[in-house]
Design a protein around this motif. Sequence first.
Motif, mmCIF file in Angstrom:
data_model
loop_
_atom_site.group_PDB
_atom_site.id
_atom_site.type_symbol
_atom_site.label_atom_id
_atom_site.label_comp_id
_atom_site.label_asym_id
_atom_site.label_seq_id
_atom_site.Cartn_x
_atom_site.Cartn_y
_atom_site.Cartn_z
ATOM 1 N N THR A 9 15.868 -24.717 -9.275
ATOM 2 C CA THR A 9 14.621 -25.150 -8.631
ATOM 3 C C THR A 9 13.393 -24.621 -9.374
ATOM 4 O O THR A 9 12.268 -24.891 -8.987
ATOM 5 C CB THR A 9 14.550 -24.669 -7.164
ATOM 6 N N ARG A 10 13.636 -23.811 -10.420
ATOM 7 C CA ARG A 10 12.513 -23.341 -11.226
ATOM 8 C C ARG A 10 12.286 -24.269 -12.416
ATOM 9 O O ARG A 10 13.216 -24.892 -12.906
ATOM 10 C CB ARG A 10 12.804 -21.930 -11.773
ATOM 11 N N ASP A 11 11.074 -24.281 -12.875
ATOM 12 C CA ASP A 11 10.729 -25.047 -14.072
ATOM 13 C C ASP A 11 11.187 -24.253 -15.299
ATOM 14 O O ASP A 11 10.476 -23.379 -15.788
ATOM 15 C CB ASP A 11 9.211 -25.268 -14.107
ATOM 16 N N GLN A 12 12.408 -24.557 -15.784
ATOM 17 C CA GLN A 12 12.984 -23.799 -16.896
ATOM 18 C C GLN A 12 12.366 -24.185 -18.240
ATOM 19 O O GLN A 12 12.682 -23.581 -19.266
ATOM 20 C CB GLN A 12 14.511 -23.982 -16.945
ATOM 21 N N SER A 13 11.456 -25.182 -18.222
ATOM 22 C CA SER A 13 10.829 -25.579 -19.482
ATOM 23 C C SER A 13 9.576 -24.747 -19.773
ATOM 24 O O SER A 13 8.979 -24.858 -20.838
ATOM 25 C CB SER A 13 10.474 -27.071 -19.446
ATOM 26 N N LEU B 98 3.824 -18.314 -10.595
ATOM 27 C CA LEU B 98 4.329 -19.563 -11.175
ATOM 28 C C LEU B 98 5.828 -19.627 -10.920
ATOM 29 O O LEU B 98 6.516 -18.613 -10.987
ATOM 30 C CB LEU B 98 4.067 -19.565 -12.695
ATOM 31 N N ASN B 99 6.336 -20.811 -10.654
ATOM 32 C CA ASN B 99 7.761 -20.980 -10.397
ATOM 33 C C ASN B 99 8.462 -21.372 -11.698
ATOM 34 O O ASN B 99 8.947 -22.482 -11.859
ATOM 35 C CB ASN B 99 7.965 -22.054 -9.330
ATOM 36 N N ALA B 100 8.473 -20.423 -12.649
ATOM 37 C CA ALA B 100 8.969 -20.741 -13.986
ATOM 38 C C ALA B 100 10.031 -19.745 -14.417
ATOM 39 O O ALA B 100 10.461 -18.897 -13.639
ATOM 40 C CB ALA B 100 7.805 -20.736 -14.966
ATOM 41 N N ALA B 101 10.449 -19.847 -15.684
ATOM 42 C CA ALA B 101 11.405 -18.901 -16.257
ATOM 43 C C ALA B 101 10.639 -17.775 -16.949
ATOM 44 O O ALA B 101 9.408 -17.826 -17.069
ATOM 45 C CB ALA B 101 12.307 -19.615 -17.250
#
Lengths: 201, 201
Positions: free
Chosen positions: B79-83, B103-106
Amino acid sequence: MAKPIAGPEIERLIQLLAKLPGLGPRSARRATLHLVKRKDQLLAPLAEAMDRARANVLVCSNCGNIDTRDPCTICSDATRDQSTVVVVEDVSDLWALERAKALNAAYHVLGGVLSPLEGVGPEDLTIRRLVERVAEGGISEVIVAVNATVEGQTTAHYLIDQLAGFDLKITRLAHGVPVGGELDYLDEGTLSAAMRARTAF
Amino acid sequence: MAKPIAGPEIERLIQLLAKLPGLGPRSARRATLHLVKRKDQLLAPLAEAMDRARANVLVCSNCGNIDTRDPCTICSDATRDQSTVVVVEDVSDLWALERAKALNAAYHVLGGVLSPLEGVGPEDLTIRRLVERVAEGGISEVIVAVNATVEGQTTAHYLIDQLAGFDLKITRLAHGVPVGGELDYLDEGTLSAAMRARTAF
């Protein structure tokens, strides 16, 4: 945290470390990171030390001190003056007096102070055991080294009442100016006490 | 202390706790007393939590985060933005950004900053792995969220050089007035940066 970002083992360690005095949630997180980055040098030895302390630490049945033997190291120490007993509220006070090398004597740890407001009565402290120790004989002086707070002084007066029937010297710590203290920063009570108890050069 | 007043188990616990950040010798003694007085409620659970952390915590081979699984919870989170990859110096920075729900990222944890003075070179950090991750594809933005220190900025420029050949957006955190901050207390560098980056109401 809204989303889980680390395993439950790490969260649990943070939560438990945050219960230590002096550590809040933020410093508990720092301490946890510090620990998991030093697994072999710190985390493993600390876990083992805690296990050993849990298994071995007990309360001295004679004086209320915390140690790994009963009677404790201090009560068993023949080089100490066991006829003089310093009565303190807590083990931390005993440690403080020992660090100061204040006196080479025995101790009695009350485990707190009388506090009607918090429901702490004489039976919650080790007062009965102190009277027993005095009644068993061999003690010539009891130094009441409780804190200079209202509860501490109330407890001191109660102790003195309980020990009134014995042939015993009962003393207390001197009040006065702390070494290194500045008069300007001291309260009136301390200054008055220091003035009354002034000594010759 | 001149004389032994407690068992070696207690002394060892004090010594080890004093090595935690935020705890000195004095607070380590307080913490030790707090622990041994609460054997069942705190000491035993904490010893167990440490044992579990020691056995289970590992470093994510993908991003350098600390977790109990590899790849870590964040790298495995669909569900995270892995990009989008946020590059931080330390796991504590990752935790701070996650608490802020920034931020919902990696992430990518460098494990420090370049510091010639302290002998920290690129091979001591996870820079090579970051370049690999980018080369493997699927990453469209790298946010360089290192600290605004000299070493942090040096590291940022080195990273940007290493990532220059890739089709990639490279960004950094905005400089400006901290929310709740008072202008009067801020340094000139921050104020100038905030002024240059001013935005329309």
